[in-house]
Design a protein around this motif. Sequence first.
Motif, PDB file in Angstrom:
ATOM      1  N   PHE A 155      13.838 100.008  52.049  1.00 53.17           N
ATOM      2  CA  PHE A 155      13.304  99.047  50.896  1.00 53.17           C
ATOM      3  C   PHE A 155      13.343  99.881  49.562  1.00 53.17           C
ATOM      4  O   PHE A 155      12.742 101.039  49.569  1.00 53.17           O
ATOM      5  N   THR A 156      14.142  99.550  48.319  1.00 63.25           N
ATOM      6  CA  THR A 156      14.046 100.064  47.218  1.00 63.25           C
ATOM      7  C   THR A 156      12.690  99.607  46.678  1.00 63.25           C
ATOM      8  O   THR A 156      12.094  98.671  46.992  1.00 63.25           O
ATOM      9  N   ALA A 157      12.616 100.176  45.238  1.00 60.92           N
ATOM     10  CA  ALA A 157      11.170  99.789  44.734  1.00 60.92           C
ATOM     11  C   ALA A 157      11.148  98.820  44.181  1.00 60.92           C
ATOM     12  O   ALA A 157      10.063  97.719  44.074  1.00 60.92           O
ATOM     13  N   CYS A 158      12.395  97.872  43.904  1.00 62.09           N
ATOM     14  CA  CYS A 158      12.578  96.602  43.372  1.00 62.09           C
ATOM     15  C   CYS A 158      12.704  95.662  44.410  1.00 62.09           C
ATOM     16  O   CYS A 158      12.263  94.439  44.316  1.00 62.09           O
ATOM     17  N   GLU A 159      12.773  96.101  45.919  1.00 59.73           N
ATOM     18  CA  GLU A 159      12.921  95.070  46.863  1.00 59.73           C
ATOM     19  C   GLU A 159      11.792  95.039  47.451  1.00 59.73           C
ATOM     20  O   GLU A 159      11.453  93.852  48.424  1.00 59.73           O
ATOM     21  N   GLY A 160      10.704  95.711  47.437  1.00 55.86           N
ATOM     22  CA  GLY A 160       9.447  95.801  48.419  1.00 55.86           C
ATOM     23  C   GLY A 160       8.843  96.819  47.888  1.00 55.86           C
ATOM     24  O   GLY A 160       8.995  97.581  47.208  1.00 55.86           O
ATOM     25  N   PRO A 161       7.535  96.813  48.453  1.00 53.16           N
ATOM     26  CA  PRO A 161       6.451  97.917  48.157  1.00 53.16           C
ATOM     27  C   PRO A 161       6.792  99.226  48.808  1.00 53.16           C
ATOM     28  O   PRO A 161       6.034 100.473  48.209  1.00 53.16           O
ATOM     29  N   SER A 162       7.526  99.419  49.630  1.00 51.60           N
ATOM     30  CA  SER A 162       7.777 100.564  50.314  1.00 51.60           C
ATOM     31  C   SER A 162       9.408 101.009  50.637  1.00 51.60           C
ATOM     32  O   SER A 162      10.031 100.062  50.998  1.00 51.60           O
ATOM     33  N   MET A 163       9.749 102.382  50.534  1.00 54.65           N
ATOM     34  CA  MET A 163      10.829 102.563  50.806  1.00 54.65           C
ATOM     35  C   MET A 163      11.096 103.166  52.275  1.00 54.65           C
ATOM     36  O   MET A 163      11.996 103.700  52.782  1.00 54.65           O
ATOM     37  N   THR A 210      17.800 109.466  51.772  1.00 52.41           N
ATOM     38  CA  THR A 210      18.071 108.867  50.649  1.00 52.41           C
ATOM     39  C   THR A 210      17.357 109.774  49.491  1.00 52.41           C
ATOM     40  O   THR A 210      16.467 110.418  49.652  1.00 52.41           O
ATOM     41  N   GLU A 211      17.833 109.321  48.276  1.00 53.02           N
ATOM     42  CA  GLU A 211      17.252 110.017  47.117  1.00 53.02           C
ATOM     43  C   GLU A 211      16.155 109.068  46.631  1.00 53.02           C
ATOM     44  O   GLU A 211      16.461 107.901  46.385  1.00 53.02           O
ATOM     45  N   ALA A 212      15.017 109.486  46.545  1.00 49.21           N
ATOM     46  CA  ALA A 212      13.719 108.886  46.039  1.00 49.21           C
ATOM     47  C   ALA A 212      13.878 108.582  44.475  1.00 49.21           C
ATOM     48  O   ALA A 212      14.233 109.498  43.890  1.00 49.21           O
ATOM     49  N   PRO A 213      13.804 107.194  44.121  1.00 42.73           N
ATOM     50  CA  PRO A 213      13.826 106.986  42.773  1.00 42.73           C
ATOM     51  C   PRO A 213      12.889 107.750  42.175  1.00 42.73           C
ATOM     52  O   PRO A 213      11.826 108.092  42.493  1.00 42.73           O
ATOM     53  N   GLU A 214      13.120 107.929  40.880  1.00 41.40           N
ATOM     54  CA  GLU A 214      12.213 108.608  40.010  1.00 41.40           C
ATOM     55  C   GLU A 214      10.928 108.000  39.928  1.00 41.40           C
ATOM     56  O   GLU A 214      10.625 106.892  39.405  1.00 41.40           O
ATOM     57  N   GLY A 215       9.625 109.000  40.099  1.00 42.34           N
ATOM     58  CA  GLY A 215       8.286 108.379  39.859  1.00 42.34           C
ATOM     59  C   GLY A 215       7.866 107.823  41.145  1.00 42.34           C
ATOM     60  O   GLY A 215       6.915 107.312  41.203  1.00 42.34           O
ATOM     61  N   THR A 216       8.814 107.682  42.350  1.00 37.81           N
ATOM     62  CA  THR A 216       8.358 107.267  43.390  1.00 37.81           C
ATOM     63  C   THR A 216       7.308 108.222  44.113  1.00 37.81           C
ATOM     64  O   THR A 216       7.576 109.457  44.349  1.00 37.81           O
ATOM     65  N   ASP A 217       6.324 107.537  44.516  1.00 35.37           N
ATOM     66  CA  ASP A 217       5.152 108.288  45.494  1.00 35.37           C
ATOM     67  C   ASP A 217       5.410 108.116  46.883  1.00 35.37           C
ATOM     68  O   ASP A 217       4.743 107.140  47.379  1.00 35.37           O
ATOM     69  N   VAL A 218       6.083 108.933  47.465  1.00 38.43           N
ATOM     70  CA  VAL A 218       6.356 108.730  48.931  1.00 38.43           C
ATOM     71  C   VAL A 218       5.430 108.818  49.662  1.00 38.43           C
ATOM     72  O   VAL A 218       5.211 107.869  50.762  1.00 38.43           O
ATOM     73  N   ALA A 219       4.547 109.845  49.392  1.00 38.07           N
ATOM     74  CA  ALA A 219       3.341 109.924  50.507  1.00 38.07           C
ATOM     75  C   ALA A 219       2.595 108.748  50.524  1.00 38.07           C
ATOM     76  O   ALA A 219       1.820 108.191  51.521  1.00 38.07           O
ATOM     77  N   SER A 220       2.369 107.959  49.321  1.00 40.70           N
ATOM     78  CA  SER A 220       1.523 106.886  49.216  1.00 40.70           C
ATOM     79  C   SER A 220       2.015 105.607  50.031  1.00 40.70           C
ATOM     80  O   SER A 220       1.527 104.759  50.386  1.00 40.70           O
TER      81      SER A 220
END
Length: 446
Positions: free
Chosen positions: A33-41, A80-90
């Motif tokens: 899931f991308t940032a625009c498609e849902g709350p978590s990748m 995948t490459e995390a979108p800029e600003g993504t907080d993967v840990a959270s």
Amino acid sequence: MTTDGDASGNRDAGRPSTVIRGGIVALGAALVFTACEGPSMIDPAAEMVFYGATVWDGSGSPMIESAVIQVAGGRILSVTEAPEGTDVASQTPSAVESVDLTGQHVVPGLINVHGHVGGTWSQDMDVGYGDYVHAELERYARFGVTTVNSLGGDGPPSFEARDASWTEEPPGRARLLVAGAVVVGETPHEAVAMVEDNAARGADWIKIRVDDNLGATAKMSPEVYGAVIDKAHELGLPLAAHLFYQEDAKGLLSAGADLVAHSVRDQEVDPDLMGQFRETGVCYVPTLTREVSTFAYGERPDFFDDPFLMSDVDEAQVLAVSEPARRESIRNSRTARAYRIALDIAKHNLKRLSEGGVTIAFGTDSGPLGRFQGYFEHMEVELMREAGLSMDEILLSATGDAAACLRRDDIGVIEAGRRADFIVLSSNPLEGPAVLRSIESVWIGG
């Protein structure tokens, strides 16, 4: 030998850690899931998430910045490459283990297309063969070598270790492929019988030697090796050939050999041989360090002062190669001098074949006496750089191309569906061989 970057190349004199994790048997669907498609990748099936590193994936593609590697069941779910600003840990659920690799680099585990295990040099010592198999595979792994194709001298414990290394459970050591006994015979009947025996034992490869050891022994004849190749193919097994001379390389390729397991070392490779390699698609394994082992111990080698080796070395081998009588024998050996010259020819031919479009597969022939497993793989990288290959070319030969040459589609590349075998480095591996020593951790099966 020339290296790029810091000659020490590691954080300290100690070895890196080898990290093993278990996992579920079934892989979930890779739902990202991308940032625009849902709350978590984060994939709901993920059991581990590695994030923040730059990934060189072994496919020849550009590096992936701020990569997120998701793993389940010992396999990669996605990269995948995390979108800029993504907080993967959270975004990672508390039940999922997350590993922050920010500022580090990840490459696939190295694949040695031509090695050996089982204390092949120590038959007269009071050491169990099975103990050597496990210890040597563990040492390979600590140096970042996660798969070894053992081409000859493989007894039952090697076959058992091979079987264990490809289950759904992380093996805790380098994965293994085996060839069984090296096939020999003065007649086609004798040699074919050995092929059949190795096949019955479950060998992955068949190995032959077509070499006269610089005129000291008789070579396997074309009649015999042709029969061996035909029988191996009839039984569904690929064949790897040890050789030295260009003319033998031509004959073996014409007969259908599937892997050239050593460099051509008698003369410059000619356009005809290069054309045969391109036409057949057969891979070429340089094993440059094999030549080093034939002459290096005439004196105390400089690498005996290298903590990268000496912090994790088989001390019995160091003692064996350091015996005064052995050193004197090597100093006076015409064979040793000839192999020193052969190394220069091998390096020249490696560059020539690589530039000519021949697929290079990384291999060292490590395992016999004085060919230190794990360390010699790093020395091979240095020698390949000296030969003129780029770090990108060398790493490809040891990862994606090596896997393809071994006919494995489950290792060698960091991509969805493949086994989660990779090395975490403190710096960019394309900067030079020394960076491959900057091992932070080694992961086999996630």
